[in-house]
Design a protein around this motif. Structure first.
Motif, PDB file in Angstrom:
ATOM      1  N   VAL A 251       1.030  -1.246   0.004  1.00  0.00           N
ATOM      2  CA  VAL A 251       0.069  -0.112   0.056  1.00  0.00           C
ATOM      3  C   VAL A 251       0.908   1.283  -0.122  1.00  0.00           C
ATOM      4  N   PRO A 252       0.794   2.212  -1.064  1.00  0.00           N
ATOM      5  CA  PRO A 252       1.529   3.298  -0.904  1.00  0.00           C
ATOM      6  C   PRO A 252       1.547   4.040   0.550  1.00  0.00           C
ATOM      7  N   GLY A 253       2.762   4.300   0.977  1.00  0.00           N
ATOM      8  CA  GLY A 253       2.883   4.941   2.163  1.00  0.00           C
ATOM      9  C   GLY A 253       3.286   3.952   3.190  1.00  0.00           C
ATOM     10  N   MET A 254       3.040   2.502   2.853  1.00  0.00           N
ATOM     11  CA  MET A 254       3.168   1.689   4.065  1.00  0.00           C
ATOM     12  C   MET A 254       4.881   0.952   3.800  1.00  0.00           C
ATOM     13  N   GLY A 255       4.619   0.095   3.105  1.00  0.00           N
ATOM     14  CA  GLY A 255       6.013  -0.689   2.974  1.00  0.00           C
ATOM     15  C   GLY A 255       7.210   0.221   2.307  1.00  0.00           C
ATOM     16  N   ASP A 256       6.900   1.074   1.262  1.00  0.00           N
ATOM     17  CA  ASP A 256       7.817   1.766   0.805  1.00  0.00           C
ATOM     18  C   ASP A 256       8.644   2.765   1.625  1.00  0.00           C
ATOM     19  N   ASN A 257       7.562   3.268   2.383  1.00  0.00           N
ATOM     20  CA  ASN A 257       8.248   4.399   3.461  1.00  0.00           C
ATOM     21  C   ASN A 257       8.805   3.593   4.757  1.00  0.00           C
ATOM     22  N   LEU A 258       8.436   2.225   4.746  1.00  0.00           N
ATOM     23  CA  LEU A 258       9.418   1.656   5.868  1.00  0.00           C
ATOM     24  C   LEU A 258      10.565   1.280   5.428  1.00  0.00           C
ATOM     25  N   VAL A 259      10.754   0.988   4.225  1.00  0.00           N
ATOM     26  CA  VAL A 259      12.069   0.741   3.872  1.00  0.00           C
ATOM     27  C   VAL A 259      12.954   1.564   3.115  1.00  0.00           C
ATOM     28  N   TRP A 260      12.267   2.450   2.312  1.00  0.00           N
ATOM     29  CA  TRP A 260      13.048   3.321   1.718  1.00  0.00           C
ATOM     30  C   TRP A 260      14.057   4.352   2.432  1.00  0.00           C
ATOM     31  N   PRO A 261      13.678   4.808   3.517  1.00  0.00           N
ATOM     32  CA  PRO A 261      14.497   5.836   4.379  1.00  0.00           C
ATOM     33  C   PRO A 261      15.612   4.898   4.620  1.00  0.00           C
ATOM     34  N   GLY A 262      15.798   3.953   5.136  1.00  0.00           N
ATOM     35  CA  GLY A 262      16.804   3.087   5.328  1.00  0.00           C
ATOM     36  C   GLY A 262      17.777   2.740   4.267  1.00  0.00           C
ATOM     37  N   LEU A 263      16.963   2.574   3.116  1.00  0.00           N
ATOM     38  CA  LEU A 263      17.858   2.157   1.620  1.00  0.00           C
ATOM     39  C   LEU A 263      18.686   3.270   1.519  1.00  0.00           C
ATOM     40  N   MET A 264      17.928   4.392   1.811  1.00  0.00           N
ATOM     41  CA  MET A 264      18.541   5.923   1.184  1.00  0.00           C
ATOM     42  C   MET A 264      20.009   6.157   2.107  1.00  0.00           C
ATOM     43  N   ARG A 265      19.837   5.588   3.460  1.00  0.00           N
ATOM     44  CA  ARG A 265      20.913   5.846   4.228  1.00  0.00           C
ATOM     45  C   ARG A 265      22.118   4.691   3.909  1.00  0.00           C
ATOM     46  N   LYS A 266      21.706   3.508   3.621  1.00  0.00           N
ATOM     47  CA  LYS A 266      22.626   2.530   3.088  1.00  0.00           C
ATOM     48  C   LYS A 266      23.339   3.140   1.893  1.00  0.00           C
ATOM     49  N   LEU A 267      22.501   3.714   0.981  1.00  0.00           N
ATOM     50  CA  LEU A 267      23.116   4.013  -0.131  1.00  0.00           C
ATOM     51  C   LEU A 267      24.013   5.367   0.136  1.00  0.00           C
ATOM     52  N   ALA A 268      23.841   6.211   0.958  1.00  0.00           N
ATOM     53  CA  ALA A 268      24.717   7.369   1.127  1.00  0.00           C
ATOM     54  C   ALA A 268      25.693   6.655   1.845  1.00  0.00           C
ATOM     55  N   ARG A 269      25.853   5.831   2.467  1.00  0.00           N
ATOM     56  CA  ARG A 269      27.135   5.120   3.160  1.00  0.00           C
ATOM     57  C   ARG A 269      27.838   4.295   2.024  1.00  0.00           C
ATOM     58  N   THR A 270      27.331   3.706   1.185  1.00  0.00           N
ATOM     59  CA  THR A 270      28.141   2.633   0.271  1.00  0.00           C
ATOM     60  C   THR A 270      28.166   3.281  -1.214  1.00  0.00           C
ATOM     61  N   ASN A 271      27.436   4.030  -1.505  1.00  0.00           N
ATOM     62  CA  ASN A 271      27.563   4.389  -3.012  1.00  0.00           C
ATOM     63  C   ASN A 271      26.913   5.762  -3.154  1.00  0.00           C
ATOM     64  N   PRO A 272      27.377   6.847  -2.728  1.00  0.00           N
ATOM     65  CA  PRO A 272      26.942   8.007  -2.591  1.00  0.00           C
ATOM     66  C   PRO A 272      27.277   8.747  -4.137  1.00  0.00           C
ATOM     67  N   GLY A 273      26.461   9.890  -4.586  1.00  0.00           N
ATOM     68  CA  GLY A 273      26.636  10.439  -5.807  1.00  0.00           C
ATOM     69  C   GLY A 273      25.415  10.478  -6.840  1.00  0.00           C
ATOM     70  N   HIS A 274      24.475  10.131  -6.372  1.00  0.00           N
ATOM     71  CA  HIS A 274      23.081   9.558  -7.283  1.00  0.00           C
ATOM     72  C   HIS A 274      22.365  11.167  -7.270  1.00  0.00           C
ATOM     73  N   ASN A 275      22.662  11.892  -6.524  1.00  0.00           N
ATOM     74  CA  ASN A 275      22.151  13.250  -6.620  1.00  0.00           C
ATOM     75  C   ASN A 275      22.814  14.231  -7.428  1.00  0.00           C
ATOM     76  N   HIS A 276      23.835  13.970  -7.983  1.00  0.00           N
ATOM     77  CA  HIS A 276      24.264  14.874  -9.053  1.00  0.00           C
ATOM     78  C   HIS A 276      23.567  15.126 -10.276  1.00  0.00           C
TER      79      HIS A 276
END
Length: 276
Positions: A251-276
């Motif tokens: 359901v939009p706002g449920m599972g995606d919001n549950l895992v997406w912030p953590g995925l963004m933090r992991k991405l920032a730690r391991t492979n930053p640069g997508h915001n260029h």
């Protein structure tokens, strides 16, 4: 210039620049477009993190807010790896495959065919992910497709459709059959080809792909012990029960919001640069 003609430029020695070296588009596109670019570039890098890549030969797309009544979406530049994707490198195209921005890149026409079909037909297809993994392709080649062997498979089983193989997706006529086969479902097994998921957000489409790909992987592992006589496939009634129990995850706002912030933090730690 249409997508197929653009792809021909490779044979002419088309130069594919480093995505970190091109002009940053923040402030040069609308705030809504820039936000979507960042989300989609992150999704590419997350798919790379999970091993859902085929060098440069698969695609993830996202629909943009309408501009002057035109339907447009973002897709990957051909020749840029998933783990190096940036917001500014993504290419904006319309439903005819026409590039709608100044860019040093071109696109893969097969990606346009499949993704434009889904975006045109489904208003809830804000993001479409299509991948070619060994496990997804292996299940796509099985006559019975995905089986109810695991809890993870049953959480997506009732939302999975199938589309028969028609060769590399270069013919626009195939779009009608893709849409017809997909129907109202949110996951598609492209026979002898790969997997596809959609969602209103990148997070939902990603979560659906996570469940589908891991269900395929578990099925191949389970089948490695021998024939069907060694495996327990749950009945349809149990599949229905588990599907309903797990429905809240998508359901939009449920599972995606549950895992997406953590995925963004992991991405920032391991492979930053997508915001260029």
């Amino acid at each position: 210039m249409n997508a197929q003609n653009q792809a021909m430029q490779v044979d002419a020695g088309f130069n594919i620049p480093d995505p970190m070296a091109i002009e940053r588009l923040e402030g040069k596109v609308s705030d809504a477009e820039w936000a979507m670019r960042k989300q989609l570039a992150a999704t590419y890098r997350l798919c790379a993190m999970h091993g859902w890549t085929d060098l440069v030969f698969t695609h993830i797309s996202a629909r943009l807010p309408d501009e002057d009544g035109e339907h447009r979406f973002l897709i990957n530049p051909y020749g840029v790896m998933f783990d190096e994707m940036t917001a500014s490198a993504l290419v904006k195209i319309d439903m005819n495959g026409k590039v709608c921005q100044d860019t040093p890149y071109f696109i893969n026409p097969a990606g346009f065919t499949i993704h434009s079909a889904v975006h045109m037909a489904r208003k809830d297809a804000g993001c479409v992910i299509h991948v070619h993994t060994p496990y997804g392709m292996a299940v796509s080649a099985q006559k019975k497709g995905l089986r109810r062997y695991t809890q993870m498979s049953m959480q997506v089983y009732n939302d999975l459709a199938y589309h028969d193989y028609e060769g590399i997706a270069l013919e626009l006529e195939e779009r009608e059959r893709i849409v017809e086969n997909l129907g109202a479902k949110s996951l598609l097994m492209l026979r002898n080809h790969g997997t596809l998921t959609l969602g209103p957000t990148c997070g939902t489409a990603f979560l659906r792909m996570y469940f589908l790909e891991n269900a395929c992987k578990a099925q191949i592992f389970a089948q490695s012990v021998g024939g069907e006589e060694h495996l327990i496939e749950e009945p349809a009634e149990m599949g229905d029960r588990v599907y309903m129990q797990g429905a809240a995850a998508f359901v939009p706002g449920m599972g995606d919001n549950l895992v997406w912030p953590g995925l963004m933090r992991k991405l920032a730690r391991t492979n930053p640069g997508h915001n260029h």
